[in-house]
Design a protein around this motif. Sequence first.
Motif, mmCIF file in Angstrom:
data_model
loop_
_atom_site.group_PDB
_atom_site.id
_atom_site.type_symbol
_atom_site.label_atom_id
_atom_site.label_comp_id
_atom_site.label_asym_id
_atom_site.label_seq_id
_atom_site.Cartn_x
_atom_site.Cartn_y
_atom_site.Cartn_z
ATOM 1 N N SER A 81 0.830 -1.207 0.000
ATOM 2 C CA SER A 81 0.000 0.000 0.000
ATOM 3 C C SER A 81 0.864 1.256 0.000
ATOM 4 O O SER A 81 0.566 2.220 -0.709
ATOM 5 C CB SER A 81 -0.917 0.007 1.223
ATOM 6 N N ARG A 82 1.927 1.237 0.788
ATOM 7 C CA ARG A 82 2.820 2.406 0.817
ATOM 8 C C ARG A 82 3.479 2.624 -0.537
ATOM 9 O O ARG A 82 3.594 3.754 -1.011
ATOM 10 C CB ARG A 82 3.889 2.245 1.895
ATOM 11 N N ARG A 85 0.927 4.161 -2.847
ATOM 12 C CA ARG A 85 0.688 5.581 -2.545
ATOM 13 C C ARG A 85 1.857 6.437 -3.027
ATOM 14 O O ARG A 85 1.665 7.523 -3.578
ATOM 15 C CB ARG A 85 0.461 5.781 -1.050
ATOM 16 N N THR A 88 1.784 6.709 -6.844
ATOM 17 C CA THR A 88 0.730 7.635 -7.250
ATOM 18 C C THR A 88 1.172 9.076 -7.028
ATOM 19 O O THR A 88 0.991 9.938 -7.897
ATOM 20 C CB THR A 88 -0.567 7.337 -6.477
#
Length: 170
Positions: A81-82, A85, A88
């Motif tokens: 997830s990190r 992120r 992105t």
Amino acid sequence: MPVKPMVVTPDDARATDFDEFYRARFQSLTLQLYAYAGDLAEAQDLVQEAFCRAYVRWQKIRDYDDPAQWVRQVAWNLATSRFRRRRTAANFLRRQRLTVVDGPDPNRVALVRALSTLPPKHRRAVVLHHMAQLSVAEIAAQEGVAEGTVKSWLSRGRAALASQLRGDAS
């Protein structure tokens, strides 16, 4: 004085059980995430977060065949997830850098500087009328004053602006 035997409550047992599990698994899980993430501090944060989530669910997780697998999976999911992120955010920043923005127009800078010298009521009237395209009646209603007052503010504001802008041009 006799020493009282320590009574272990279920919460104490849970904490003791979890503490042992934490001590036994933290380092190996951290090393795995360090190899994946490439940053020791980040790996420690990820594993710590996974253990925090495990602690809340420890009554259920401790009965799993391999509780460490659950913690490992949570830590890996957090790392993924990190990375997403960050990717992105990096893509967003890359797109923003491609857009070249020129500096402010000198006329605009002069206008803003001249507006800042006006009294607040005059400035508000000029901005609302000339930039927000509000009529004198609309400004009067918004400000709670008579239309004649707004006309006076506009007249004085325009005169002061003309004087300021003529002074800047010379």
